[in-house]
Design a protein around this motif. Structure first.
Motif, mmCIF file in Angstrom:
data_model
loop_
_atom_site.group_PDB
_atom_site.id
_atom_site.type_symbol
_atom_site.label_atom_id
_atom_site.label_comp_id
_atom_site.label_asym_id
_atom_site.label_seq_id
_atom_site.Cartn_x
_atom_site.Cartn_y
_atom_site.Cartn_z
ATOM 1 N N LEU A 145 7.547 7.165 7.404
ATOM 2 C CA LEU A 145 6.603 6.812 6.333
ATOM 3 C C LEU A 145 6.943 7.557 5.057
ATOM 4 O O LEU A 145 7.067 8.789 5.074
ATOM 5 C CB LEU A 145 5.172 7.197 6.726
ATOM 6 N N VAL A 146 7.059 6.848 3.967
ATOM 7 C CA VAL A 146 7.301 7.494 2.677
ATOM 8 C C VAL A 146 6.298 6.961 1.649
ATOM 9 O O VAL A 146 5.651 5.934 1.871
ATOM 10 C CB VAL A 146 8.741 7.252 2.161
ATOM 11 N N ALA A 147 6.161 7.694 0.556
ATOM 12 C CA ALA A 147 5.347 7.247 -0.582
ATOM 13 C C ALA A 147 5.793 8.086 -1.772
ATOM 14 O O ALA A 147 6.325 9.195 -1.576
ATOM 15 C CB ALA A 147 3.862 7.455 -0.309
ATOM 16 N N SER A 148 5.589 7.600 -2.959
ATOM 17 C CA SER A 148 5.989 8.367 -4.141
ATOM 18 C C SER A 148 5.246 9.695 -4.150
ATOM 19 O O SER A 148 4.130 9.803 -3.628
ATOM 20 C CB SER A 148 5.670 7.587 -5.414
ATOM 21 N N VAL A 149 5.854 10.711 -4.736
ATOM 22 C CA VAL A 149 5.219 12.028 -4.745
ATOM 23 C C VAL A 149 3.922 12.003 -5.569
ATOM 24 O O VAL A 149 2.954 12.691 -5.240
ATOM 25 C CB VAL A 149 6.202 13.131 -5.203
ATOM 26 N N GLU A 150 3.892 11.189 -6.605
ATOM 27 C CA GLU A 150 2.662 11.077 -7.422
ATOM 28 C C GLU A 150 1.516 10.548 -6.569
ATOM 29 O O GLU A 150 0.397 11.059 -6.616
ATOM 30 C CB GLU A 150 2.886 10.137 -8.620
ATOM 31 N N ASP A 201 7.315 2.127 3.130
ATOM 32 C CA ASP A 201 6.859 2.765 1.891
ATOM 33 C C ASP A 201 5.387 2.419 1.708
ATOM 34 O O ASP A 201 5.023 1.264 1.509
ATOM 35 C CB ASP A 201 7.686 2.260 0.712
ATOM 36 N N THR A 202 4.535 3.434 1.802
ATOM 37 C CA THR A 202 3.088 3.210 1.792
ATOM 38 C C THR A 202 2.469 3.336 0.396
ATOM 39 O O THR A 202 1.259 3.234 0.255
ATOM 40 C CB THR A 202 2.358 4.213 2.731
ATOM 41 N N THR A 203 3.313 3.564 -0.615
ATOM 42 C CA THR A 203 2.789 3.817 -1.967
ATOM 43 C C THR A 203 1.750 2.769 -2.386
ATOM 44 O O THR A 203 0.682 3.125 -2.882
ATOM 45 C CB THR A 203 3.928 3.848 -3.012
ATOM 46 N N THR A 206 -2.438 -0.332 1.747
ATOM 47 C CA THR A 206 -3.670 0.280 2.251
ATOM 48 C C THR A 206 -3.383 0.834 3.656
ATOM 49 O O THR A 206 -2.374 0.476 4.281
ATOM 50 C CB THR A 206 -4.805 -0.759 2.374
ATOM 51 N N ILE A 207 -4.300 1.672 4.127
ATOM 52 C CA ILE A 207 -4.147 2.223 5.473
ATOM 53 C C ILE A 207 -4.086 1.076 6.495
ATOM 54 O O ILE A 207 -3.236 1.073 7.383
ATOM 55 C CB ILE A 207 -5.313 3.188 5.794
ATOM 56 N N ASP A 208 -4.976 0.102 6.334
ATOM 57 C CA ASP A 208 -4.994 -1.037 7.265
ATOM 58 C C ASP A 208 -3.657 -1.765 7.307
ATOM 59 O O ASP A 208 -3.201 -2.176 8.377
ATOM 60 C CB ASP A 208 -6.095 -2.037 6.878
ATOM 61 N N GLN A 209 -3.055 -1.922 6.133
ATOM 62 C CA GLN A 209 -1.769 -2.623 6.075
ATOM 63 C C GLN A 209 -0.685 -1.846 6.809
ATOM 64 O O GLN A 209 0.122 -2.437 7.540
ATOM 65 C CB GLN A 209 -1.345 -2.849 4.613
ATOM 66 N N VAL A 210 -0.679 -0.529 6.635
ATOM 67 C CA VAL A 210 0.339 0.289 7.302
ATOM 68 C C VAL A 210 0.119 0.240 8.818
ATOM 69 O O VAL A 210 1.059 0.068 9.591
ATOM 70 C CB VAL A 210 0.308 1.747 6.795
ATOM 71 N N VAL A 211 -1.150 0.359 9.228
ATOM 72 C CA VAL A 211 -1.478 0.332 10.660
ATOM 73 C C VAL A 211 -1.025 -0.993 11.275
ATOM 74 O O VAL A 211 -0.410 -1.011 12.349
ATOM 75 C CB VAL A 211 -2.987 0.566 10.896
ATOM 76 N N SER A 212 -1.289 -2.104 10.598
ATOM 77 C CA SER A 212 -0.942 -3.375 11.224
ATOM 78 C C SER A 212 0.564 -3.590 11.237
ATOM 79 O O SER A 212 1.102 -4.212 12.163
ATOM 80 C CB SER A 212 -1.700 -4.553 10.590
#
Ligand code: C5P
Length: 222
Positions: A145-150, A201-203, A206-212
């Motif tokens: 799982l990654v996301a921008s640092v901002e 990339d979770t930037t 939503t949480i739901d989208q990542v979970v699914s």
């Protein structure tokens, strides 16, 4: 085996634990937060007044401590030697000290062995930095799982505000960058994406989208 081994790795504040908890719940798997184990040892080290570079004494702490988890509505409670430390391990002091403790080879060896024992029977979602690369190299599902640092700094900021902590956003971003740098550059099992891990990339998700998304990957392996 009673289900798969699901490894979720990634940099600090990428949403690993939030997502891992939900995925575990959905599949009725155990959830194991390996970062909490490194944090527990760090807290005990600080409380004992031991210097963060004293590898020998810190290894002895790991050897003589028992870290346990108990399910809770919000995920799980964490204990060391029977004392609850769920909140204490989230302090800024622990957060900014944990990478030094996690860089000690013998600490990693001992905690990895404990993690492997926990995951042995499968049916587990384990999150951390080196799960797919070192702890469970044969895990059937590996997610990075990654996301921008901002975005990660914003998420931590929101969490902190809810807890009544008001660290400036810029400072949080610097802390996150510093921790990622240390975790990625240590000698033993540094933070890195396993060759066979699927990166998300979770930037902008939503949480739901990542979970699914992760649930889909798991279902493909069942
Ligand atoms: O996931 P969390 O942010 O709670 O992890 C705290 C720290 O523990 C990380 O910054 C890293 O130094 C260490 N850690 C690790 N290997 C893991 C999990 C966490 O080195 N598998």
């Amino acid at each position: 085996k009673n289900g798969l081994q699901v490894a979720i790795d990634g940099p600090a504040s990428a949403g690993k634990s939030t997502v891992a908890k939900r995925v575990a719940k959905q599949f009725n798997y155990i959830y194991c937060d390996t970062g909490a184990m490194y944090r527990a040892i760090t807290l005990k080290t600080i409380r004992a007044g031991i210097s963060l570079d004293n590898a020998k004494e810190i290894s002895a702490i790991v050897k003589n401590s028992k870290i346990t988890f108990a399910p809770d509505d919000n995920g799980q409670k964490v204990f060391i030697d029977g004392d609850e430390i769920t909140q204490d391990i989230r302090s800024e002091e622990v957060t900014n000290s944990v990478s030094a403790v996690a860089a000690i080879a013998d600490v990693r060896q001992q905690l990895s062995a404990q993690q492997q024992a926990i995951a042995e029977d499968g049916g587990i979602v384990m999150d951390g930095r080196d799960i797919g690369t070192a702890v469970l190299p044969d895990a059937e599902v590996k997610i990075f799982l990654v996301a921008s640092v901002e975005e990660r700094a914003r998420r931590r900021y929101k969490e902190n505000i809810q807890k009544g902590i008001n660290t400036p956003l810029e400072e949080l971003q610097l802390e996150i960058e510093a921790r990622d740098y240390k975790d990625s550059h240590r000698k033993v099992s540094p933070l890195t994406k396993a060759a066979d891990a699927q990166e998300i990339d979770t930037t902008a998700l939503t949480i739901d989208q990542v979970v699914s998304e992760i649930a889909k990957v798991i279902k493909n392996q069942l």
